[in-house]
Design a protein around this motif. Structure first.
Motif, PDB file in Angstrom:
ATOM      1  N   LYS A   6       0.219 -36.174 -13.394  1.00 21.28           N
ATOM      2  CA  LYS A   6      -0.932 -35.577 -12.688  1.00 21.28           C
ATOM      3  C   LYS A   6      -0.471 -34.515 -11.698  1.00 21.28           C
ATOM      4  O   LYS A   6      -1.034 -33.424 -11.611  1.00 21.28           O
ATOM      5  N   ASN A   7       0.611 -34.856 -10.942  1.00 25.20           N
ATOM      6  CA  ASN A   7       1.096 -33.906  -9.939  1.00 25.20           C
ATOM      7  C   ASN A   7       1.718 -32.670 -10.579  1.00 25.20           C
ATOM      8  O   ASN A   7       1.631 -31.572 -10.045  1.00 25.20           O
ATOM      9  N   ARG A   8       2.348 -32.881 -11.758  1.00 24.97           N
ATOM     10  CA  ARG A   8       2.913 -31.736 -12.465  1.00 24.97           C
ATOM     11  C   ARG A   8       1.788 -30.773 -12.863  1.00 24.97           C
ATOM     12  O   ARG A   8       1.897 -29.572 -12.721  1.00 24.97           O
ATOM     13  N   LEU A   9       0.691 -31.360 -13.349  1.00 28.03           N
ATOM     14  CA  LEU A   9      -0.453 -30.520 -13.737  1.00 28.03           C
ATOM     15  C   LEU A   9      -0.998 -29.764 -12.536  1.00 28.03           C
ATOM     16  O   LEU A   9      -1.311 -28.575 -12.618  1.00 28.03           O
ATOM     17  N   LEU A  15       0.516 -22.909  -9.257  1.00 29.93           N
ATOM     18  CA  LEU A  15       1.360 -21.736  -9.547  1.00 29.93           C
ATOM     19  C   LEU A  15       0.576 -20.679 -10.313  1.00 29.93           C
ATOM     20  O   LEU A  15       0.685 -19.482 -10.048  1.00 29.93           O
ATOM     21  N   ARG A  16      -0.243 -21.151 -11.264  1.00 24.42           N
ATOM     22  CA  ARG A  16      -1.057 -20.196 -12.040  1.00 24.42           C
ATOM     23  C   ARG A  16      -2.052 -19.483 -11.134  1.00 24.42           C
ATOM     24  O   ARG A  16      -2.302 -18.285 -11.276  1.00 24.42           O
TER      25      ARG A  16
END
Ligand code: SAM
Length: 294
Positions: A6-9, A15-16
């Motif tokens: 979840k945190n990676r997403l 960043l995007r």
């Protein structure tokens, strides 16, 4: 430290967002910069920047298969066109009207009509021998994908674009396009299948004015773009040399991933819709150097 899924997403989304916040205004400034815009349109640079912002905002509001960057590029080419040149703007393949909304705005500014051709019921059933259609349906898609109804498209344009500059021509291209009347200054073809592209070329190319523009979405699909370099095709149907296609499969976009033809074969990937390719009626893409032939 290992981040949870979840945190990676979340991190990727952040960043995007940062990337977009930096590149969006820069892209608008660069794309809308031109010395060639006709004064007759009353569109100095500040107004063009505002236009780019509107395009970007509309692209977030209406589902689209193409980017606001591509829409802005087409708008700039129209603004650079001599206002004395006659001709309508044509869009073939509008889906929900994502590009139509933006094209309708620029057409209202420059006083050209936008004629929209679509089935308004999505892609047609495959035609025998059409490799893209066969591949699409082999993947499990059914006829009707990319469908937007006429009411949906009109509603989007009424809310975010300029409906007064549009006319709509529903039906399969093979039936609707032969009825086309009038000169064309620019056309945008985003029709996916070979057979659909062929219908558009056969029926619309003769109406395109000399030095008029044809924009194409499938710019990284080399076999699809190849028609614009096929001497056999242009000789057979138009008795002329192929016009070529600027931007087709070329150019590594700065800051973007370069999609090579092998990657394109991966069914999980679709091409980046940040760009388009175009050709100019009157140009000739012929290889003329054969040193070994007398
Ligand atoms: C990828 S979508 C277009 C996306 C749109 N240009 C955008 O920027 O959002 C392809 C469109 O082409 C239309 N289309 C393809 N072949 C067609 C045909 N033979 N006759 C009528 N419409 C066709 C489909 O209905 C669909 O709306």
């Amino acid at each position: 430290m290992r981040l949870s899924y979840k945190n990676r997403l979340r991190l990727i989304r952040l960043l995007r967002g940062c990337w977009s916040a930096v590149t969006t205004p820069l892209s608008i400034i660069i794309l809308s910069y031109s010395f060639k815009v006709s004064r007759a349109y009353g569109m100095p640079w500040n107004k063009r920047i505002w236009l780019g912002f509107r395009f970007w905002r509309n692209n977030r509001r209406v589902q689209s298969g193409t980017s606001w960057r591509a829409h802005l590029l087409m708008a700039m080419k129209l603004l650079e066109m001599d206002p004395e040149l006659k001709g309508d703007v044509i869009e073939c393949g509008c889906w929900k009207g994502g590009a139509t909304v933006n094209l309708s705005i620029i057409c209202a500014i420059i006083g050209r009509r936008l004629k929209v051709y679509d089935s308004f019921e999505g892609l047609p059933p495959p035609t025998d021998g059409d490799p893209i259609a066969e591949k699409t349906f082999a993947k499990g898609f059914v006829p009707g994908i990319f469908g937007g109804t006429l009411d949906e498209v009109k509603n989007n344009i009424e809310r975010f674009g300029e409906i007064s500059s549009c006319s709509f021509h529903p039906g399969w291209f093979e039936n609707s396009l032969p009825q086309h009347k009038g000169e064309i200054a620019m056309m945008f073809l985003d029709v996916d299948f070979y057979s659909s592209l062929h219908d558009c070329l056969i029926n619309l190319w003769p109406h395109l004015i000399e030095s008029g523009l044809l924009f194409l979405d499938e710019y990284v699909n080399l076999p699809y773009c190849a028609v614009f370099y096929s001497e056999r095709y242009w000789d057979k149907y138009f008795s002329c040399a192929p016009p070529g296609l600027i931007g087709a499969g070329t150019g590594v976009q700065m800051g973007k991933i370069y999609w090579d033809p092998e990657i394109r074969q991966d069914p999980r990937q679709i091409h980046s819709p940040e760009s388009v390719a175009f050709c100019i009626k009157g140009t000739k893409a012929l290889w003329d150097f054969y040193p070994d032939v007398d």
